[in-house]
Design an enzyme around this catalytic site. Structure first.
Site, mmCIF file in Angstrom:
data_model
loop_
_atom_site.group_PDB
_atom_site.id
_atom_site.type_symbol
_atom_site.label_atom_id
_atom_site.label_comp_id
_atom_site.label_asym_id
_atom_site.label_seq_id
_atom_site.Cartn_x
_atom_site.Cartn_y
_atom_site.Cartn_z
ATOM 1 N N GLY A 181 2.208 -56.208 54.938
ATOM 2 C CA GLY A 181 0.911 -56.354 54.289
ATOM 3 C C GLY A 181 0.850 -56.871 52.869
ATOM 4 O O GLY A 181 -0.255 -57.119 52.384
ATOM 5 N N GLY A 183 1.818 -59.797 51.637
ATOM 6 C CA GLY A 183 1.879 -61.259 51.519
ATOM 7 C C GLY A 183 0.604 -61.888 50.985
ATOM 8 O O GLY A 183 -0.493 -61.361 51.169
ATOM 9 N N CYS A 186 -1.701 -62.808 53.776
ATOM 10 C CA CYS A 186 -1.682 -61.789 54.822
ATOM 11 C C CYS A 186 -2.979 -61.001 54.791
ATOM 12 O O CYS A 186 -3.459 -60.649 53.714
ATOM 13 C CB CYS A 186 -0.506 -60.868 54.519
HETATM 14 P P1 5GP Z 1 4.123 -64.240 49.894
HETATM 15 O O1 5GP Z 1 5.420 -64.560 49.244
HETATM 16 O O2 5GP Z 1 3.294 -65.449 50.160
HETATM 17 O O3 5GP Z 1 3.364 -63.160 49.172
HETATM 18 O O4 5GP Z 1 4.481 -63.572 51.309
HETATM 19 C C1 5GP Z 1 5.225 -64.250 52.291
HETATM 20 C C2 5GP Z 1 5.358 -63.362 53.502
HETATM 21 O O5 5GP Z 1 4.077 -63.047 54.073
HETATM 22 C C3 5GP Z 1 6.098 -63.965 54.678
HETATM 23 O O6 5GP Z 1 7.485 -63.999 54.510
HETATM 24 C C4 5GP Z 1 5.666 -63.060 55.829
HETATM 25 O O7 5GP Z 1 6.407 -61.858 55.880
HETATM 26 C C5 5GP Z 1 4.238 -62.703 55.448
HETATM 27 N N1 5GP Z 1 3.277 -63.481 56.243
HETATM 28 C C6 5GP Z 1 3.276 -64.814 56.474
HETATM 29 N N2 5GP Z 1 2.230 -65.172 57.246
HETATM 30 C C7 5GP Z 1 1.551 -64.032 57.531
HETATM 31 C C8 5GP Z 1 0.390 -63.751 58.310
HETATM 32 O O8 5GP Z 1 -0.276 -64.614 58.870
HETATM 33 N N3 5GP Z 1 0.038 -62.448 58.395
HETATM 34 C C9 5GP Z 1 0.742 -61.461 57.776
HETATM 35 N N4 5GP Z 1 0.334 -60.202 57.951
HETATM 36 N N5 5GP Z 1 1.827 -61.690 57.011
HETATM 37 C C10 5GP Z 1 2.222 -62.967 56.903
#
Ligand code: 5GP
Length: 345
Positions: A181, A183, A186
């Site tokens: 959660g 991300g 996300c």
């Molecule tokens: P960020 O670095 O952008 O904060 O987070 C990246 C991470 O978000 C990814 O490695 C993956 O674990 C998560 N993530 C990617 N796409 C999605 C999505 O569509 N839904 C959710 N719940 N998490 C995602």
């Protein structure tokens, strides 16, 4: 009804307290780490920052750039076998130390994983990635994968609690991916109410993993270089980035022009955009759990990397850590009610 009363913290709730240091300059800081993996027994040396296995970030182009600096890329699972063949032909064996082949847990995924791994014996890392690492099916898939590939380094996730980290390590994972959660694209917490503040998840999961000789990746929620430092300070062995690496030349997708400004599209892997692209739409029984956003185009990823690595070196000098390895030991977090000054934002 049981409520855990311990307050769980995210990156925004803490800062790192500065400490006396004998380091004269950031150039004295080494960000490389060496790990020996629990099951694969292989040793790896590099800068433990990873591009996420999203099709807008975990691209072949990203891997080529990141590997030059010994950073890692979890290649997304949507490349075809043909595309893998071409990529592997044009790259050095050295680069293959810095990439993982990602897979889901379906039968087709399993077949494709075998095919890709059979293309080159130098492919050493597998990333088994599901949104919810708590399912029995996922653990069984992990056990089977460990049986089939005893010498590969297996990354498995995502989970956020110590007992599940232990279960995955015992089932055959070398490295457990931590984060539900946090991300940037996300929406799991919005759609389901499920999640765990990332800093506490790292502290608890690292403790569980290190007790068994495994490693963890902090996955998601880093929005600025300081968050990466906090993740390492909390005990993460690797930090995975999505949004911070989006919007570059090396990220997938085209440049979009809006009112004279340039953007690139970035989306969650379970957003409508991703499901339309890869799965023919959102299945009837599920809701999309990801956003689609346009992020400003930022040119070559090299500049962003310099910003990230420079920031991390600076953190190390503030606490007197001459190597990234020492950062956790040298970190004391203070709980805070403020972060950066936003007057000019
Ligand atoms: P960020 O670095 O952008 O904060 O987070 C990246 C991470 O978000 C990814 O490695 C993956 O674990 C998560 N993530 C990617 N796409 C999605 C999505 O569509 N839904 C959710 N719940 N998490 C995602």
């Amino acid at each position: 009804m049981r409520i855990e009363q311990d307050l769980k913290l995210g990156f925004k709730d803490v800062m790192i307290r500065p400490k006396r240091s004998t380091l004269k300059s950031r150039s004295q800081v080494s960000l490389e780490r060496t790990y020996t993996f629990l099951h694969a027994k292989m040793t790896w040396t590099g800068i433990p920052i990873m591009a996420a296995n999203m099709d807008t970030v975990g691209t072949f182009d990203m891997a080529k750039k990141l590997a030059e600096k010994k950073l890692f890329t979890a290649i997304h699972k949507h490349y075809t076998i043909e595309e893998w063949k071409t990529f592997l032909e044009e790259t050095s064996p050295e680069l293959k130390n810095y990439i993982a082949v990602s897979t889901g847990t379906g039968e087709e995924d399993s077949k494709k994983l075998k095919e890709i791994l059979s293309l080159s014996k130098d492919l050493k890392f597998i990333c088994i990635d599901v949104a919810n690492g708590y399912s029995e099916h996922f653990v069984e898939f992990l056990e089977k994968t460990r049986e089939n590939f005893p010498e590969k380094v297996i990354i498995a996730g995502n989970v956020v609690t110590g007992e599940m980290v232990e279960e995955l390590l015992i089932a055959g994972a070398d490295i457990v991916k931590v984060g539900i959660g946090p991300g940037s694209v996300c929406t799991t917490r919005v759609k389901t109410g499920v999640g765990y503040p990332q800093l506490s998840a790292i502290i608890e999961c690292a403790d569980a993993a290190h007790g068994l000789g495994g490693q963890i990746i902090s996955d998601g929620g880093c929005a600025i270089p300081g968050d990466i430092a906090k993740a390492f300070g909390a005990g993460a062995d690797f930090v995975m980035l999505g949004g911070m690496l989006a919007g570059h030349d090396e990220s997938g997708g085209d440049i979009i022009e809006l009112d004279g400004n340039k953007f690139k599209r970035f989306y969650g892997m379970s957003s409508n955009t991703a499901m339309d692209k890869h799965a023919g739409g959102v299945a009837e029984y599920r809701a999309s759990e990801g956003k689609t956003v346009e992020v400003p185009y930022r040119g070559a990823v090299e500049n962003t990397l310099q910003d990230i690595l420079g920031g991390l070196r600076s953190t190390c000098t503030y606490v007197g850590a001459s190597r990234l390895k020492e950062l956790t030991k040298r970190t004391t977090f203070i709980r805070v009610a403020e972060q950066e000054n936003t007057v000019y934002k």
